[in-house]
Design an enzyme around this catalytic site. Structure first.
Site, short mmCIF file in Angstrom:
data_model
loop_
_atom_site.label_atom_id
_atom_site.label_comp_id
_atom_site.label_asym_id
_atom_site.label_seq_id
_atom_site.Cartn_x
_atom_site.Cartn_y
_atom_site.Cartn_z
N SER A 111 44.44 42.03 39.19
CA SER A 111 43.48 41.05 39.69
C SER A 111 43.14 40.08 38.58
CB SER A 111 42.21 41.76 40.16
OG SER A 111 41.16 40.82 40.25
N HIS A 114 46.95 39.60 42.40
CA HIS A 114 45.80 39.70 43.30
C HIS A 114 44.78 38.62 42.96
CE1 HIS A 114 43.12 41.99 46.02
NE2 HIS A 114 42.15 41.72 45.17
N ASP A 124 41.12 37.00 43.89
CA ASP A 124 39.84 37.30 44.54
C ASP A 124 39.08 36.02 44.84
OD1 ASP A 124 39.69 40.22 44.64
OD2 ASP A 124 39.86 40.08 42.46
N MET A 129 35.81 34.40 46.43
CA MET A 129 34.41 34.75 46.76
C MET A 129 33.61 33.48 47.02
SD MET A 129 33.70 37.72 43.97
CE MET A 129 34.98 38.91 43.52
N HIS A 131 42.75 37.92 48.45
CA HIS A 131 41.69 38.74 49.03
C HIS A 131 40.50 37.83 49.32
CE1 HIS A 131 38.63 42.22 48.04
NE2 HIS A 131 38.56 41.84 49.29
N MET A 140 36.99 37.15 50.30
CA MET A 140 35.63 37.71 50.45
C MET A 140 34.72 36.55 50.82
SD MET A 140 35.84 40.25 47.19
CE MET A 140 37.25 39.37 46.52
N MET A 176 38.36 48.99 50.07
CA MET A 176 37.56 48.70 48.87
C MET A 176 37.01 50.02 48.31
SD MET A 176 37.79 45.50 48.39
CE MET A 176 36.78 45.48 46.92
N ASP A 210 41.28 48.77 46.01
CA ASP A 210 40.78 47.71 45.13
C ASP A 210 39.38 48.06 44.64
OD1 ASP A 210 40.21 45.33 43.85
OD2 ASP A 210 40.17 44.11 45.67
O1 LIG Z 1 37.94 42.49 44.90
C1 LIG Z 1 37.49 42.71 43.79
C2 LIG Z 1 36.01 42.76 43.56
O2 LIG Z 1 35.35 42.44 44.72
C3 LIG Z 1 38.44 42.89 42.62
O3 LIG Z 1 39.78 42.79 43.08
C4 LIG Z 1 38.25 44.20 41.89
O4 LIG Z 1 36.94 44.45 41.57
C5 LIG Z 1 39.12 44.29 40.65
O5 LIG Z 1 38.41 44.54 39.50
P1 LIG Z 1 38.32 45.97 38.77
O6 LIG Z 1 39.70 46.56 38.79
O7 LIG Z 1 37.84 45.60 37.41
O8 LIG Z 1 37.33 46.81 39.55
CO LIG Z 2 40.05 42.11 45.29
#
Ligand SMILES: O=C(CO)[C@H](O)[C@H](O)COP(=O)(O)O
Ligand SMILES: [Co+2]
Length: 215
Positions: free
Chosen positions: A7, A32, A34, A36, A65, A67, A136, A174
């Site tokens: 990520s 990946h 993210d 948001m 992803h 969000m 998640m 994730d």
């Molecule tokens: O979707 C996510 C957070 O919403 C990230 O992909 C995820 O948190 C990755 O970070 P880490 O591996 O440090 O937890």
């Molecule tokens: Co993610």
């Protein structure tokens, strides 16, 4: 085969191209991304412009992803920007079937995401339509959080459904994935492991990827 999806949330954004090349060289399978929106989750990150900018600098599939609230409004933009996978949260989609098919109509692989507390039953009637289920293992919004172990039985249940129905669906996890928690996820049936801080906070990203893969 276990796939690793670093990520970029935990990458150095001032050197994003180098950070992506580093994990690609280190054996990553997907990148990946993210996204948001400050509404569905309490953080703001990346939009279609960044996806478009990184598309030509890597050969790896972009696993995006979302969000965000109202993903239908943004799916065409992320598809045009070059996303290979677009995953939407069950909790953000009142018309999930429509949203999944909108993603597929744009020629993109469709994923569905469940927050840690959302039961697997929420996807029983859509799982035949998707390419990927993302579970998640933290509450979404931030990198570097602690893995929530109570999600493990949900991974097992999704793996059981996939097997029983003979589906070709990837099972991704994730949040809080490191070399210890990765093992638990794989034992439960996951085949795609997202990791942000456990890869990008290490100097040797190739070694971090190997460790998470269990090599
Ligand atoms: O979707 C996510 C957070 O919403 C990230 O992909 C995820 O948190 C990755 O970070 P880490 O591996 O440090 O937890
Ligand atoms: Co993610």
């Amino acid at each position: 085969m276990i796939k690793i999806a670093p990520s970029i949330l935990s990458a150095n954004f001032a050197k994003l191209a180098e950070e992506i090349a580093d994990v690609e060289k280190g054996g990553a399978d997907y990148i990946h991304v993210d996204v948001m929106d400050g509404h569905f989750v309490p953080n703001l990150t990346i939009g279609p412009l960044v996806v478009e900018a990184i598309r030509p600098i890597t050969n790896l599939p972009l696993d995006v992803h979302l969000m965000i609230e109202n993903p239908d409004q943004y799916i065409p933009m992320f598809a045009k920007a070059g996303a290979d996978y677009l995953s939407v949260h069950v909790e953000a989609c009142p018309h999930l079937h429509r949203t999944i098919h909108l993603i597929k109509e744009h020629g993109v692989k469709a994923g569905v995401v469940l927050n840690p507390h959302t039961p697997v039953a929420m996807i029983e009637h859509i799982i035949t339509d998707v390419d990927l289920v993302l579970l998640m293992t933290v509450n979404p919004g931030f990198g570097g959080q602690k893995f929530i172990h109570s999600v493990l039985p949900k991974i097992e249940r999704v793996a059981q459904i996939v097997k029983e129905r003979g589906l070709n669906v990837e099972i991704e996890v994730d949040g809080g994935v490191n070399e210890d928690t990765a093992k638990l996820c794989v034992e439960a049936g996951a085949n795609v492991l997202v990791a942000g801080s456990a890869i990008y906070n290490k100097k040797d990203r190739a070694a971090a990827i190997r460790a998470i893969r269990g090599e």
